[in-house]
Design an enzyme around this catalytic site. Structure first.
Site, mmCIF file in Angstrom:
data_model
loop_
_atom_site.group_PDB
_atom_site.id
_atom_site.type_symbol
_atom_site.label_atom_id
_atom_site.label_comp_id
_atom_site.label_asym_id
_atom_site.label_seq_id
_atom_site.Cartn_x
_atom_site.Cartn_y
_atom_site.Cartn_z
ATOM 1 N N ASN A 8 0.866 -1.181 0.000
ATOM 2 C CA ASN A 8 0.000 0.000 0.000
ATOM 3 C C ASN A 8 0.901 1.229 0.000
ATOM 4 O OD1 ASN A 8 -1.797 2.055 0.571
ATOM 5 N ND2 ASN A 8 -2.264 1.355 2.651
ATOM 6 N N TRP A 9 0.940 1.901 -1.133
ATOM 7 C CA TRP A 9 1.827 3.072 -1.244
ATOM 8 C C TRP A 9 1.236 4.297 -0.549
ATOM 9 C CZ3 TRP A 9 4.777 3.686 -6.562
ATOM 10 C CH2 TRP A 9 5.671 2.622 -6.705
ATOM 11 N N LYS A 10 -0.034 4.235 -0.177
ATOM 12 C CA LYS A 10 -0.708 5.374 0.462
ATOM 13 C C LYS A 10 -0.538 6.635 -0.408
ATOM 14 C CE LYS A 10 0.154 3.149 4.864
ATOM 15 N NZ LYS A 10 0.245 3.303 6.310
ATOM 16 N N HIS A 92 -9.254 0.683 5.251
ATOM 17 C CA HIS A 92 -7.964 0.875 5.925
ATOM 18 C C HIS A 92 -8.172 1.802 7.124
ATOM 19 C CE1 HIS A 92 -3.863 2.165 6.701
ATOM 20 N NE2 HIS A 92 -3.464 1.106 6.018
ATOM 21 N N GLU A 94 -6.584 4.211 8.185
ATOM 22 C CA GLU A 94 -6.404 5.633 7.892
ATOM 23 C C GLU A 94 -7.660 6.219 7.245
ATOM 24 O OE1 GLU A 94 -2.668 5.232 5.845
ATOM 25 O OE2 GLU A 94 -1.731 4.657 7.737
ATOM 26 N N GLU A 162 -4.823 -5.497 10.639
ATOM 27 C CA GLU A 162 -3.832 -4.443 10.825
ATOM 28 C C GLU A 162 -4.086 -3.721 12.145
ATOM 29 O OE1 GLU A 162 -2.001 -3.183 6.884
ATOM 30 O OE2 GLU A 162 -3.776 -1.965 7.156
ATOM 31 N N GLY A 168 2.980 1.774 10.723
ATOM 32 C CA GLY A 168 3.933 2.872 10.589
ATOM 33 C C GLY A 168 4.695 3.204 11.856
ATOM 34 N N SER A 207 3.918 -2.652 10.165
ATOM 35 C CA SER A 207 5.374 -2.669 10.351
ATOM 36 C C SER A 207 6.033 -3.980 9.908
ATOM 37 C CB SER A 207 5.726 -2.341 11.806
ATOM 38 O OG SER A 207 5.298 -1.021 12.121
ATOM 39 N N GLY A 228 3.008 -1.325 4.204
ATOM 40 C CA GLY A 228 2.986 0.093 3.883
ATOM 41 C C GLY A 228 4.371 0.585 3.500
ATOM 42 N N GLY A 229 5.069 1.164 4.458
ATOM 43 C CA GLY A 229 6.357 1.813 4.178
ATOM 44 C C GLY A 229 7.348 0.957 3.403
HETATM 45 C C1 PEP Z 1 -0.475 -0.166 6.273
HETATM 46 O O1 PEP Z 1 -0.763 1.006 6.428
HETATM 47 O O2 PEP Z 1 -1.247 -0.900 5.640
HETATM 48 C C2 PEP Z 1 0.756 -0.651 6.865
HETATM 49 C C3 PEP Z 1 0.803 -1.891 7.203
HETATM 50 O O3 PEP Z 1 1.789 0.255 7.036
HETATM 51 P P1 PEP Z 1 3.281 -0.061 7.567
HETATM 52 O O4 PEP Z 1 3.729 -1.343 6.895
HETATM 53 O O5 PEP Z 1 4.086 1.114 7.123
HETATM 54 O O6 PEP Z 1 3.176 -0.232 9.043
#
Ligand code: PEP
Length: 247
Positions: A8-10, A92, A94, A162, A168, A207, A228-229
């Site tokens: 997920n590039w957000k 999600h 967010e 999640e 994050g 994470s 994510g990241g």
């Molecule tokens: C996400 O937002 O779906 C996520 C898992 O982010 P991160 O891997 O950066 O914690």
């Protein structure tokens, strides 16, 4: 079932970032798991063109429940399909936090996505306060009941657990906590959609990085990750893909 490494590039990445996709495909032309990247909508069509004929699937990060109409700034499921998407992330945390999305709205979006031929990647997870209050299973059980369509199948649904506090932050639940939630989700999903639940991919997200991927993928009922990241860089996401393919 084929496992899934999803990224997920957000709200990150411009066209120059598509070089990461080219690098990912060069390094992982035929992995033993599915790969999915969900870029910002501005990059969707171009990423889909790059991924055509490869092992990489491309998805959106949200869609509107309606097929078309006066909804400024929104994207319909059919528009995502038209741009080359096969999946869409829905609910999600967010989106739930930033846009006040409720389970009922996520359900309507998931129904629209499935009707349009997309695979809905429905996200759920508890906040830190809810975990501390021992409410984790109650919270995610209610989210599942409220946001997963009754007609979902292994072919049109992916569930992502999640924990909000792990996204994050560099923090992750213990492997026992992940195992407990994923076993619970499998059972609860069976109550919602019946035996089809056995084939639905249950992703862990929060994470995930190259250094912890292998141990997370060894947990039972973890069928992949939503990242994510670490999905923004081909080397990191590729290492996660390799860990999943080896699991
Ligand atoms: C996400 O937002 O779906 C996520 C898992 O982010 P991160 O891997 O950066 O914690």
């Amino acid at each position: 079932m084929k496992k899934l490494a999803a990224g997920n590039w957000k709200m990150n990445g411009n066209r120059a970032a598509l070089a990461e996709v080219t690098a990912l495909l060069a390094a992982h032309p035929a992995p033993a798991c599915d790969m999915l990247l969900c870029p910002p909508t501005t990059l969707l069509a171009e990423m889909a063109a790059l991924a055509a004929g490869s092992a990489l699937h491309v998805g959106g990060q949200d869609c509107h429940p309606n097929a078309s109409g006066a909804h400024t700034g929104d994207i319909s499921a059919a528009m995502l399909v038209d741009a080359g998407a096969s999946h869409v992330i829905l609910g999600h945390s967010e989106r739930r936090a930033d846009h006040g999305e409720t389970d009922a709205l996520v359900l309507a979006k998931a129904e629209a996505a499935i009707a349009a031929g997309l695979i809905a990647v429905v996200c759920l997870g508890e906040t830190e306060a809810q975990r501390d209050a021992d409410e984790t299973l109650a919270v995610i059980g209610a989210q599942l009941d409220g946001s997963v369509p009754h007609n979902a199948t292994a072919a049109n649904l992916v569930l992502a657990y999640e924990p909000v506090w792990a996204i994050g932050t560099g923090r992750t639940p213990t492997l026992e906590q992940i195992a407990e939630v994923h076993a619970f989700l499998r059972t609860r999903l069976t109550g919602r959609i019946g035996t089809a639940a056995a084939g639905v991919r249950l992703l862990y997200g929060g994470s995930v990085k190259p250094s912890n991927a292998a141990e997370i993928f060894a947990v039972s009922d973890v069928d992949g990750a939503l990242v994510g990241g670490a999905s923004l860089k081909a080397a990191d996401f590729g290492a996660i893909v390799s860990a999943l393919a080896a699991a």
